[in-house]
Motif scaffolding. Structure first.
Motif, PDB file in Angstrom:
ATOM      1  N   LEU A 257      -5.310  -2.400  -5.913  1.00 48.76           N
ATOM      2  CA  LEU A 257      -6.233  -3.402  -4.960  1.00 48.76           C
ATOM      3  C   LEU A 257      -5.694  -2.975  -3.641  1.00 48.76           C
ATOM      4  CD1 LEU A 257      -5.530  -6.909  -6.104  1.00 48.76           C
ATOM      5  CD2 LEU A 257      -7.860  -5.658  -5.439  1.00 48.76           C
ATOM      6  N   SER A 258      -4.375  -2.192  -3.473  1.00 51.30           N
ATOM      7  CA  SER A 258      -3.874  -1.953  -2.166  1.00 51.30           C
ATOM      8  C   SER A 258      -4.528  -0.563  -1.580  1.00 51.30           C
ATOM      9  CB  SER A 258      -2.359  -1.735  -2.242  1.00 51.30           C
ATOM     10  OG  SER A 258      -2.084  -0.639  -2.781  1.00 51.30           O
ATOM     11  N   GLY A 259      -5.046   0.056  -2.579  1.00 51.64           N
ATOM     12  CA  GLY A 259      -5.606   1.462  -2.279  1.00 51.64           C
ATOM     13  C   GLY A 259      -4.716   2.462  -1.757  1.00 51.64           C
ATOM     14  N   MET A 260      -3.478   2.400  -1.853  1.00 49.36           N
ATOM     15  CA  MET A 260      -2.730   3.369  -1.497  1.00 49.36           C
ATOM     16  C   MET A 260      -2.082   4.248  -2.804  1.00 49.36           C
ATOM     17  SD  MET A 260      -1.686   1.775   1.697  1.00 49.36           S
ATOM     18  CE  MET A 260      -0.270   2.535   1.797  1.00 49.36           C
ATOM     19  N   ASP A 261      -1.335   5.356  -2.603  1.00 42.60           N
ATOM     20  CA  ASP A 261      -0.656   6.140  -3.276  1.00 42.60           C
ATOM     21  C   ASP A 261       0.683   5.701  -3.483  1.00 42.60           C
ATOM     22  OD1 ASP A 261      -1.721   7.858  -4.760  1.00 42.60           O
ATOM     23  OD2 ASP A 261      -1.809   9.582  -3.282  1.00 42.60           O
ATOM     24  N   ILE A 262       1.007   4.786  -4.475  1.00 41.45           N
ATOM     25  CA  ILE A 262       2.481   4.070  -4.359  1.00 41.45           C
ATOM     26  C   ILE A 262       3.127   4.694  -5.690  1.00 41.45           C
ATOM     27  CG2 ILE A 262       3.796   2.057  -4.692  1.00 41.45           C
ATOM     28  CD1 ILE A 262       1.404   0.775  -3.195  1.00 41.45           C
ATOM     29  N   THR A 263       4.610   4.909  -5.566  1.00 39.72           N
ATOM     30  CA  THR A 263       5.487   5.265  -6.618  1.00 39.72           C
ATOM     31  C   THR A 263       6.081   4.266  -7.178  1.00 39.72           C
ATOM     32  OG1 THR A 263       5.855   7.478  -5.316  1.00 39.72           O
ATOM     33  CG2 THR A 263       7.190   7.140  -7.190  1.00 39.72           C
ATOM     34  N   VAL A 264       6.260   4.070  -8.292  1.00 35.45           N
ATOM     35  CA  VAL A 264       7.044   3.090  -8.969  1.00 35.45           C
ATOM     36  C   VAL A 264       8.504   3.303  -9.387  1.00 35.45           C
ATOM     37  CG1 VAL A 264       7.013   1.328 -10.831  1.00 35.45           C
ATOM     38  CG2 VAL A 264       4.925   1.999  -9.694  1.00 35.45           C
TER      39      VAL A 264
END
Ligand code: A2R
Ligand code: GDD
Length: 316
Positions: A257-264
């Motif tokens: 939903l955030s539409g971002m490239d995110i690392t966990v």
């Protein structure tokens, strides 16, 4: 009908007050801690610390509400590991202050809803994940033990003193406005901060493999309103969706939903010493006695919680 919400300064309190007042048309008051700010149109607000038994008794004796919703608690499982003493003080002694105060008021028999937790069930026998109100309980953390104790006192007082007490085992409830120490709000806040450029594109998480039963807080308060009317004295009711969702899938939805490239990144400080792998409510009893159905899909709740954090963070 005159309703009183004890511990109304938290997440559920304002939603419940609005539901009782606006939808059910009940005269509604809520109590909060002096440090809390809360305002619900049409509802009275009082300061009350449930550890002050005299104050609890005085307020209840003066106002004599017909229905009491006992929400006040130290409600975080994670924090209960860090401060079991405070959790026991508020959740056990505080609840006893409420029950004893009511019992001590001559000729006063209000309907009381004690809000417990799906965590009371704890570790389940192999192969069992759907729990009903008769499933044996093995609470697996300090918070769960305090909530089970509350439920046991509720059952005892209903039987011993003919008090009109109904016990609720609430499973995970979520929605806009929840504090970020709880998982959906926590992940949404981090995603909103990343989108606003206020943190690096990394979401820090705890145990993603657990599965929990999530219900929108607006559905939960409808269930509480119904149980106040139709819940039987001395009985326990599960309030949940009947569906278990793995935490990793919630994280995936939020990242998408955030539409971002995110690392966990797993943060060991966010992992608990022990944890029940799957918790899922059997809600047959609740539905049989109240006809309640959850209406708001989890996807909508997550979307609205993320939007709420995005608006808050933009406004900072
Ligand atoms: O701990 P705080 O500052 O967030 O205040 C909480 C409040 N509370 C108290 N109220 C009166 N006297 C006390 N000594 C006392 N200690 C804490 O009870 C908070 O404002 C409220 C509980 O609300 P939340 O923590 O936001 O829980 P939520 O999600 O609204 O759940 C309602 C009930 C709780 O009993 C949970 O354990 C259960 O549903 O799942
Ligand atoms: N908070 C949090 N933060 N939880 C995480 C995280 C994280 O970064 N990563 C994974 N989790 C996992 C937890 O380990 C747990 O399995 C699950 O997400 C839900 O955690 P919380 O949202 O903190 O709630 P909870 O299940 O411990 O307790 C809530 O539900 C109970 C009813 O089932 C609270 O609302 C309790 O008050 C309530 O009684």
């Amino acid at each position: 009908m005159k309703a009183w919400i004890i511990g109304g300064g938290g997440f559920v309190g304002s939603y419940l007050a609005a539901h009782l007042h606006e939808v059910l048309g009940w005269e509604t008051a809520l109590t909060k801690l002096p440090r809390e700010q809360v305002m619900v149109p049409g509802c009275d607000v009082y300061d009350l610390d449930i550890l002050d038994k005299e104050a609890v008794k005085t307020q209840l004796a003066q106002n004599r509400p017909d229905v009491i919703f006992h929400l006040a608690a130290q409600s975080s499982v994670a924090y209960a590991w860090k401060n079991p003493q405070l959790t026991a003080d508020v959740n056990i002694h505080g609840c006893l202050n409420v029950l004893e105060s009511i019992r001590g008021i001559e000729g006063y028999v209000p309907k009381i809803l004690l809000i417990g937790s799906g965590e009371e069930y704890g570790a389940l026998p192999a192969g069992v994940s759907l729990v009903n109100e008769s499933t044996p309980v093995h609470p697996g953390n300090p918070y769960a033990i305090t909530k089970l104790t509350q439920t046991l006192f509720g059952q005892l007082y209903a039987r011993a003193y003919q008090m009109d007490i109904t016990m609720v085992r609430a499973f995970n409830h979520v929605g806009p406005g929840q504090l970020p120490q709880f998982v959906v709000s926590d992940f949404c806040k981090q995603a909103a901060e990343i989108a606003a450029g206020k943190r690096e594109p990394v979401i820090r998480v705890g145990n993603l493999s657990a599965a929990r039963d999530f219900t929108d807080v607006r559905d939960v308060v409808r269930a509480y309103g119904l149980l106040a009317q139709y819940g039987r004295p001395g009985e326990i009711y599960n309030v949940g969706s009947g569906r278990a969702v793995v935490i990793s899938s919630i994280l995936e939805q939020i990242v998408q939903l955030s539409g971002m490239d995110i690392t966990v990144e797993v943060d060991p400080a966010k992992c608990r010493p022990v944890e029940v792998p799957v918790i899922r409510a059997d809600i047959t009893k609740l539905q049989a006695d109240t006809n309640w159905q959850p209406e708001i899909p989890l996807e909508q709740t997550i979307r609205e919680t993320l939007a709420d954090w995005q608006a808050k963070i933009c406004a900072e």
